[in-house]
Design a protein around this motif. Sequence first.
Motif: not given
Length: 225
Positions: A6, A8, A36, A63, A69
């Motif tokens: 994942p 972000y 994400d 998100n 995710a």
Amino acid sequence: LSIIIPAYNVEQFLHKCLDGILQQDCDGFEVVVVNDGSTDGTLSLLEEYAGTYSNLNVINQDNAGMSTARNRGLEVAKGEYVMFVDSDDWLCDNALALLMSHFNGEDVVCFNAKKYIEDDGSFVENNRPVPDAVMSGWDYFNAQRLLSTEIHFVCIWQRAYRRDFLIGNNLRFAEGILRAEDDLFSTMVMYHAKSVKAIDLCCYVYRIRQSSITTTVNIQRWYDS
């Protein structure tokens, strides 16, 4: 083997993470990165890597958090086994070939890890001995869960999981919580696992940084925990 990551807003860490996986001398693995909803250069960097590595699959989503995710990555993964890597961490040299050589149909294969302390650039070895053994998940859980160690037992990236085992037992990450989702997942996995292989092999480097989810104080995260 499918490696699920994942991602972000981790543009500054992704090079180290992806290079440490994609440049290993090993066949038979894919990397699934779930972006994400990043707002920095994470997606552009992933698209650049995807243009070079055919075994890199980039998934985009709004998100929704790390658990969502990871679940999305599990949905599209194709490997007999899956493992989870956090986007600011990395794998040890030759870890994939060594790890995959130990796969023999077990539900879970556990390995060791070490810490990287970003503030001073030091490494800390885990002080938890990993027994070279095969046992039930519940026996492994009860032998290891409460031991005092440098790296918590519940960290999900210390293991590879047989994908059909996870799917068959409907084992997913609880969505909507920000902390301790790995604790819940690890406990459920060990409860259901019929065979867990533990190997005393360090495959993973866990980055400790001040701005990460696990080191940021947030009251909601404690409620979640």
